[in-house]
Design a protein around this motif. Structure first.
Motif, PDB file in Angstrom:
ATOM      1  N   ARG A  41      -5.535  -7.261   2.357  1.00 23.30           N
ATOM      2  CA  ARG A  41      -6.862  -7.292   2.955  1.00 23.30           C
ATOM      3  C   ARG A  41      -7.885  -6.672   2.013  1.00 23.30           C
ATOM      4  O   ARG A  41      -7.570  -5.765   1.250  1.00 23.30           O
ATOM      5  CB  ARG A  41      -6.874  -6.517   4.278  1.00 23.30           C
ATOM      6  CG  ARG A  41      -5.889  -7.023   5.318  1.00 23.30           C
ATOM      7  CD  ARG A  41      -6.225  -8.411   5.773  1.00 23.30           C
ATOM      8  NE  ARG A  41      -7.618  -8.523   6.204  1.00 23.30           N
ATOM      9  CZ  ARG A  41      -8.217  -9.685   6.459  1.00 23.30           C
ATOM     10  NH1 ARG A  41      -7.548 -10.815   6.335  1.00 23.30           N
ATOM     11  NH2 ARG A  41      -9.459  -9.715   6.851  1.00 23.30           N
ATOM     12  N   THR A  42      -9.113  -7.155   2.065  1.00 23.37           N
ATOM     13  CA  THR A  42     -10.189  -6.559   1.277  1.00 23.37           C
ATOM     14  C   THR A  42     -11.260  -5.918   2.161  1.00 23.37           C
ATOM     15  O   THR A  42     -12.104  -5.184   1.671  1.00 23.37           O
ATOM     16  CB  THR A  42     -10.854  -7.630   0.381  1.00 23.37           C
ATOM     17  OG1 THR A  42     -11.330  -8.713   1.193  1.00 23.37           O
ATOM     18  CG2 THR A  42      -9.860  -8.154  -0.645  1.00 23.37           C
ATOM     19  N   ASP A  43     -11.229  -6.214   3.478  1.00 18.87           N
ATOM     20  CA  ASP A  43     -12.197  -5.606   4.388  1.00 18.87           C
ATOM     21  C   ASP A  43     -11.728  -4.252   4.896  1.00 18.87           C
ATOM     22  O   ASP A  43     -12.524  -3.441   5.365  1.00 18.87           O
ATOM     23  CB  ASP A  43     -12.486  -6.537   5.567  1.00 18.87           C
ATOM     24  CG  ASP A  43     -11.220  -6.996   6.279  1.00 18.87           C
ATOM     25  OD1 ASP A  43     -10.118  -6.832   5.712  1.00 18.87           O
ATOM     26  OD2 ASP A  43     -11.328  -7.520   7.398  1.00 18.87           O
ATOM     27  N   VAL A  44     -10.441  -3.997   4.804  1.00 15.52           N
ATOM     28  CA  VAL A  44      -9.859  -2.706   5.173  1.00 15.52           C
ATOM     29  C   VAL A  44      -8.749  -2.398   4.165  1.00 15.52           C
ATOM     30  O   VAL A  44      -8.185  -3.303   3.560  1.00 15.52           O
ATOM     31  CB  VAL A  44      -9.267  -2.719   6.606  1.00 15.52           C
ATOM     32  CG1 VAL A  44     -10.357  -2.763   7.649  1.00 15.52           C
ATOM     33  CG2 VAL A  44      -8.306  -3.892   6.780  1.00 15.52           C
ATOM     34  N   PRO A  45      -8.400  -1.121   3.977  1.00 10.94           N
ATOM     35  CA  PRO A  45      -7.368  -0.765   2.998  1.00 10.94           C
ATOM     36  C   PRO A  45      -5.956  -0.939   3.554  1.00 10.94           C
ATOM     37  O   PRO A  45      -5.182   0.018   3.661  1.00 10.94           O
ATOM     38  CB  PRO A  45      -7.681   0.704   2.701  1.00 10.94           C
ATOM     39  CG  PRO A  45      -8.233   1.228   3.988  1.00 10.94           C
ATOM     40  CD  PRO A  45      -9.042   0.076   4.561  1.00 10.94           C
ATOM     41  N   VAL A  46      -5.612  -2.169   3.890  1.00  7.46           N
ATOM     42  CA  VAL A  46      -4.327  -2.453   4.523  1.00  7.46           C
ATOM     43  C   VAL A  46      -3.700  -3.707   3.919  1.00  7.46           C
ATOM     44  O   VAL A  46      -4.399  -4.679   3.644  1.00  7.46           O
ATOM     45  CB  VAL A  46      -4.483  -2.644   6.054  1.00  7.46           C
ATOM     46  CG1 VAL A  46      -3.135  -2.942   6.702  1.00  7.46           C
ATOM     47  CG2 VAL A  46      -5.105  -1.403   6.694  1.00  7.46           C
ATOM     48  N   VAL A  47      -2.387  -3.657   3.711  1.00  4.43           N
ATOM     49  CA  VAL A  47      -1.616  -4.831   3.333  1.00  4.43           C
ATOM     50  C   VAL A  47      -0.761  -5.210   4.539  1.00  4.43           C
ATOM     51  O   VAL A  47       0.004  -4.381   5.046  1.00  4.43           O
ATOM     52  CB  VAL A  47      -0.716  -4.556   2.120  1.00  4.43           C
ATOM     53  CG1 VAL A  47       0.148  -5.782   1.796  1.00  4.43           C
ATOM     54  CG2 VAL A  47      -1.561  -4.174   0.906  1.00  4.43           C
ATOM     55  N   VAL A  48      -0.910  -6.443   5.019  1.00  7.07           N
ATOM     56  CA  VAL A  48      -0.159  -6.929   6.177  1.00  7.07           C
ATOM     57  C   VAL A  48       0.931  -7.874   5.678  1.00  7.07           C
ATOM     58  O   VAL A  48       0.652  -8.763   4.872  1.00  7.07           O
ATOM     59  CB  VAL A  48      -1.075  -7.668   7.171  1.00  7.07           C
ATOM     60  CG1 VAL A  48      -0.288  -8.090   8.418  1.00  7.07           C
ATOM     61  CG2 VAL A  48      -2.268  -6.794   7.554  1.00  7.07           C
ATOM     62  N   TYR A  49       2.146  -7.678   6.163  1.00  3.69           N
ATOM     63  CA  TYR A  49       3.219  -8.577   5.740  1.00  3.69           C
ATOM     64  C   TYR A  49       4.176  -8.841   6.894  1.00  3.69           C
ATOM     65  O   TYR A  49       4.192  -8.112   7.902  1.00  3.69           O
ATOM     66  CB  TYR A  49       3.985  -8.002   4.544  1.00  3.69           C
ATOM     67  CG  TYR A  49       4.824  -6.774   4.848  1.00  3.69           C
ATOM     68  CD1 TYR A  49       6.119  -6.882   5.341  1.00  3.69           C
ATOM     69  CD2 TYR A  49       4.318  -5.501   4.618  1.00  3.69           C
ATOM     70  CE1 TYR A  49       6.882  -5.759   5.617  1.00  3.69           C
ATOM     71  CE2 TYR A  49       5.076  -4.373   4.884  1.00  3.69           C
ATOM     72  CZ  TYR A  49       6.355  -4.509   5.376  1.00  3.69           C
ATOM     73  OH  TYR A  49       7.115  -3.383   5.659  1.00  3.69           O
TER      74      TYR A  49
END
Length: 315
Positions: free
Chosen positions: A246-254
């Motif tokens: 993600r670039t809108d929040v500091p999160v990687v979703v998998y």
């Protein structure tokens, strides 16, 4: 599909907790914002020297005597004004509302979601996916286990851990779900990073340019919980996966999916390919690409909704 039986699903749910002080990121070039306290300085005001001229300059001295208190008053107002402005700016930084920078507010809020938001809000007990299955079939996923919140040391294969290292690892949250038939299992993860907007954009650009999210040697690891339908969901059972930086929040979703019966998958396929019309691999034929992508999309959407609600100002 048949309704999911209530019996037989044992959920292992762990309470998400604050990070201990000694917890350190895997690697990071971006320390947490809390390690850089805000500082401010006040201007130094120097008043003019007193008038020491002779008696023949009495009028100028009178003017100087009148001007001195005015200068002091003006200086005091200047100091107070700067203090008020500085306080307002500092306050906006503290709540993540930099001038014209709503994205920074979202980053600030998202960075604390892992311990401020109930687990059922991040990983709902039941997730509905209308049209998420092969051919537009509906899907329903039931949560069977929630992993204890943790760091990233043993959560990823070495190559994926290295690829994600530039963003840093603040905290990792994971949950495993099963479909309505209990024949397939999917682990979905939320990696909260220490990166700022620029670093997340750089990481997302690299994943896209180099196709890192499609490489089998960069598959996320599943979370298998004893006593559940996912007990045999190990590394060799991984069949399909998806990774979203993600670039809108500091999160990687998998998300990573596999068969619940523990069968070994020799040719895993990224969800992006497994959901294509005409795909003939085992993961594609079983709909495991749809499982991974469908569940990841809905957990990601719930995360964005939570961040938006937390950053909205009352009208």
């Amino acid at each position: 599909m048949a309704a999911l039986p209530v019996d037989g699903i044992v959920e292992t749910t762990a309470r998400l907790r604050p990070v201990p002080d000694q917890a350190r990121p895997l690697t990071s070039s971006h320390p947490p914002a809390s390690s850089h306290p805000l500082t401010s300085s006040r201007p130094i005001i120097t008043f003019a020297q007193p008038d020491t001229r002779g008696a023949d300059t009495a009028r100028p001295r009178l003017l100087g005597a009148l001007t001195g208190p005015r200068t002091a008053a003006a200086a005091l107002c200047l100091v107070l004004g700067i203090g008020l402005i500085g306080g307002a700016v500092t306050g906006s930084w503290l709540i993540g509302e930099g001038p014209g920078d709503g994205a920074q507010g979202a980053y600030t809020v998202a960075g604390s979601l892992w311990h401020d938001v109930p687990v059922d809000q991040l990983f709902p007990p039941t997730v509905h996916g209308p049209g998420a299955g092969p051919g537009g079939a509906d899907r329903t996923w039931t949560r069977v286990a929630v992993a204890p919140d943790s760091g990233c040391k043993d959560a990823f294969d070495p190559l994926l851990r290295k690829a994600l290292a530039p963003a840093g690892c603040l905290r990792l949250l994971r949950a495993t779900y099963t479909d309505a038939t209990r024949s397939e299992v999917t682990t979905v993860g939320l990696l909260f990073t220490r990166a700022d907007s620029a670093a997340m954009s750089a990481l997302a650009g690299r994943f896209k340019k180099e196709g890192l999210g499609r490489r089998p040697d960069l598959m996320p690891r599943p979370y298998a919980a004893e006593g559940t339908v996912a007990a045999d969901f190990g590394d060799t059972q991984r069949a399909s996966w998806t990774i979203s930086v993600r670039t809108d929040v500091p999160v990687v979703v998998y998300a990573v999916s596999g068969f619940a019966d523990g069968r070994i998958v020799t040719e895993p396929q990224p969800a992006e390919d497994a959901v294509k019309t005409g795909a003939t691999t085992a993961p594609a034929q079983a709909g495991l690409g749809n499982e991974a992508r469908g569940l990841a999309d809905r957990i990601e959407a719930a995360l964005r909704k939570t961040v938006t609600a937390a950053t909205e100002k009352p009208s």
